[in-house]
Design an enzyme around this catalytic site. Structure first.
Site, PDB file in Angstrom:
ATOM      1  N   HIS A 127       3.312  -0.536  -1.296  1.00 54.39           N
ATOM      2  CA  HIS A 127       2.272   0.409  -1.734  1.00 54.39           C
ATOM      3  C   HIS A 127       1.589  -0.053  -3.019  1.00 54.39           C
ATOM      4  O   HIS A 127       0.529   0.476  -3.371  1.00 54.39           O
ATOM      5  CB  HIS A 127       2.851   1.817  -1.891  1.00 54.39           C
ATOM      6  CG  HIS A 127       3.559   2.079  -3.178  1.00 54.39           C
ATOM      7  ND1 HIS A 127       4.929   2.001  -3.306  1.00 54.39           N
ATOM      8  CD2 HIS A 127       3.095   2.422  -4.398  1.00 54.39           C
ATOM      9  CE1 HIS A 127       5.267   2.281  -4.550  1.00 54.39           C
ATOM     10  NE2 HIS A 127       4.177   2.543  -5.239  1.00 54.39           N
ATOM     11  N   ASP A 185       8.760   0.032   2.543  1.00 52.70           N
ATOM     12  CA  ASP A 185       7.847  -0.182   1.410  1.00 52.70           C
ATOM     13  C   ASP A 185       8.240  -1.473   0.689  1.00 52.70           C
ATOM     14  O   ASP A 185       8.856  -1.450  -0.375  1.00 52.70           O
ATOM     15  CB  ASP A 185       7.930   1.027   0.469  1.00 52.70           C
ATOM     16  CG  ASP A 185       6.864   1.017  -0.609  1.00 52.70           C
ATOM     17  OD1 ASP A 185       5.926   0.203  -0.509  1.00 52.70           O
ATOM     18  OD2 ASP A 185       6.975   1.827  -1.542  1.00 52.70           O
ATOM     19  N   SER A 215       6.848   1.580 -10.152  1.00 55.97           N
ATOM     20  CA  SER A 215       6.834   1.253  -8.728  1.00 55.97           C
ATOM     21  C   SER A 215       6.889  -0.248  -8.511  1.00 55.97           C
ATOM     22  O   SER A 215       6.242  -1.017  -9.219  1.00 55.97           O
ATOM     23  CB  SER A 215       5.574   1.810  -8.068  1.00 55.97           C
ATOM     24  OG  SER A 215       5.638   3.199  -7.944  1.00 55.97           O
TER      25      SER A 215
END
Length: 617
Positions: A402, A458, A564
């Site tokens: 992502h 992911d 992230s």
């Protein structure tokens, strides 16, 4: 625009709404469940009515018509009077019956555009659960409690802060639907709502395992069927063809698996299941088969039995081919400034002790060299920190998919858009003679990455244009084998997250208030899988695990925006190497009670990584 502040929410309705949602694992609610949230709850007495009694305001303004001056005399506050008067004038047309008038004043129903609505409906008219107003996942709101401080943007309740002509609305938990209107009861018109309730028909999203007789064990390792087309529709190449023999020359295939014609097989025990070679890049694709649910790790064992009482082979075995993977695996996870000097960092002992007693530690500024595998994924223009990442060899970097591709945030980066900065400690300062900057040759995103629903798989691999030299501050992390995962990835055991992400969740415009100056570190306990699933209505898969503090824990900490793509690592007490167990993936807010951070399960996707890397011979 009329903003309403300081009015209490009806408690019964709040409990009804939350109770009906908390046990659901659906993004889209069933029609009966969604419609049940629209039932109005009557109260014999209310907090707002108590407020009205102040200075006989009830008699003056509810039983009779009152003026602004009379309301002000009772409330003795311009702000409180403005809030009351805005609702009072909107609701004046439904003074009879009294019950309807009180519903309107207390915001349990909508008048006109629904600016008065302050109820607890938290599902859209098509049955999609609303996103928390303070959350940035799956959508980044342009309306929040800072931009609209008087709009009562609590939890994920439907509101109309921008005076939408369609009435109250919310951002949704569906990545493909940014915002949608809600069906709110209209004051004084029984059975009518602001928009019609039209629930969508969606497939079940329950986390149920298929019946044992209908699923394949061991991720299809013993599958002998005739499927010869991949999930993406590509025809499989014959296992004995020249291109396939070239691609599989260095593969260590299981001799028990018979490679017949061009049928899908799982000869390398890939946790993703059966696959085959194909003509297009990256040279292989997965096949659609029904696998039994067989979680790896995350079992809740007694610490003394699983660590202190177990005899374990501490010898480290390499997994990747050095010709394609590059240098660093044989020496991975041993930090030049710590393990190689027989030194420990300041909370390492507490991290290792958590394998037995589960103690908790807060976040802190990182010591230099504490995470030499930490990578900063950097956008070239405009120049900005995009995500974290990790160095797994001198040629390859691991991050979250992502960070590269996420349409709800307008992300779709190419190799030319990004670079990586390795060996950094400071968030903003260029660290001369310490950090290395590398361009990207190729980005690989997992073909089954699911941004539309839950960020399943992911994960992304980044191939560097040139190998990066190792140093005291640049060194790769290990990737776990099954034994390491089984031993360490257990509820209560703690891992470590590093990154330059926000220090807390906020909408402040003063970036310096929330962004750290140097790399941050936090140790987080792994959470039991049932607790992870119960904490969210987003579907959780075997390719995820969650970690974080529970409500009754005395210390706090979490990954946040900007972390992230970074690593979740654990140190093996057997060989003293650091292993990357997870990739920081997603969470509903930062460090919120009852919510946890979710991480990509690296081991389950390790064979995919190997096959991608092996194409670079």
């Amino acid at each position: 625009m009329l903003h309403v502040r300081g009015l209490g929410l009806p408690g019964c309705l709040a409990l009804a709404a939350l109770a009906s949602l908390v046990h659901s694992q659906h993004v889209f609610l069933a029609p009966q469940q969604a419609l049940s949230l629209l039932q109005r709850v009557r109260r014999a007495n209310s907090g707002f009515l108590e407020e009205l009694r102040k200075g006989n305001l009830e008699r003056e303004c509810v039983e009779e018509q009152c003026s602004y001056e009379e309301a002000f005399e009772a409330l003795e506050s311009p702000q409180d009077t403005d809030v009351f008067w805005a609702k009072y004038t909107v609701c004046d047309s439904v003074r009879k019956p009294r019950e309807t008038f009180m519903d309107c004043l207390e915001g349990r129903c909508a008048m006109d555009l629904g600016l008065n609505y302050h109820g607890n409906v938290s599902v859209t008219h098509t049955g999609i659960e609303c996103q928390l107003w303070r959350s940035r996942y799956p959508h980044r709101p342009d309306i929040n409690s800072t931009t609209h401080p008087g709009a009562d943007l609590k939890e994920n309740f439907c509101r109309n802060p921008d005076s939408s002509t369609s009435g109250p609305w919310c951002y949704t938990t569906d990545p493909t639907v940014r915002r949608e209107e809600c069906s709110i009861p209209v004051c004084g018109q029984e059975g009518r709502t602001t928009v019609k309730m039209t629930p969508r028909s969606r497939g079940s999203k329950e986390n149920l395992s298929p019946p044992l007789g209908e699923c394949l064990l061991e991720r299809g390792r013993l599958y002998q069927g005739n499927l010869a087309v991949t999930t993406l529709g590509s025809p499989c190449l014959a296992w004995d063809s020249l291109p396939t023999k070239t691609l599989s020359k260095y593969q260590n295939f299981d001799p028990e698996v018979k490679l017949v014609q061009n049928f899908c097989r799982n000869p390398d025990r890939d946790e993703e299941g059966a696959w085959c070679f194909v003509a297009q890049q990256p040279g292989f694709e997965y096949c659609s088969l029904n696998y039994c649910d067989e979680a790896v790790g995350e079992e809740n064992h007694d610490g003394d039995e699983s660590i202190a009482g177990r005899t374990t082979d501490a010898e480290f075995h390499t997994f990747f081919d050095e010709r394609t993977f590059g240098l660093g695996e044989a020496d991975c996870g041993l930090r030049p400034l710590f393990e190689k000097k027989s030194l420990t960092d300041k909370t390492e002992k507490e991290l290792l002790d958590s394998y037995i007693d589960g103690r908790i530690v807060e976040g802190w500024d990182a010591e230099k060299g504490i995470a030499p595998w930490q990578v900063m994924l950097f956008r070239k223009s405009p120049q900005e920190l995009l995500c974290g990442a990790s160095l797994i060899s001198d040629r390859w970097v691991l991050t979250a998919a992502h960070c590269i591709l996420y349409p709800p945030w307008d992300k779709n980066f190419t190799e030319n858009d990004l670079l990586v900065r390795i060996g950094k400690h400071s968030r903003t300062r260029y660290e001369r003679n310490v950090e290395k900057i590398s361009m990207l040759e190729k980005i690989y995103i997992h073909p089954r990455y699911n941004w539309r629903e839950n960020l399943d798989r992911d994960i992304a691999l980044l191939k560097l244009k040139k190998p990066v030299p190792f140093s005291d501050y640049i060194h790769p992390v290990c990737l776990p084998d099954k034994q390491t995962v089984t031993s360490l990835l257990q509820a209560g055991y703690k891992g470590r997250v590093t990154g330059w992400g926000n220090l807390r969740e906020t909408w402040t415009t003063n970036i310096n208030e929330i962004q750290p100056s140097v790399l941050q570190v936090v140790n987080l306990p792994i959470v039991e899988r049932p607790v992870c699933k119960a904490s969210t209505r987003i579907r959780i898969t075997d390719n995820m695990f969650c970690a974080g503090f529970k409500v009754n824990d005395t210390k706090r900490g979490d990954a946040c925006e900007g972390d992230s793509g970074g690593p979740f690592v654990m140190k093996s007490p057997y060989n003293h190497r650091w292993y990357q167990m997870g990739i920081v993936s997603w969470g509903e807010g930062c460090d919120r009670n009852g919510k946890y951070g979710f991480y990509t399960h690296v081991f389950r996707l390790k064979r995919w990584m190997q096959k991608v890397i092996d194409q670079h011979r």
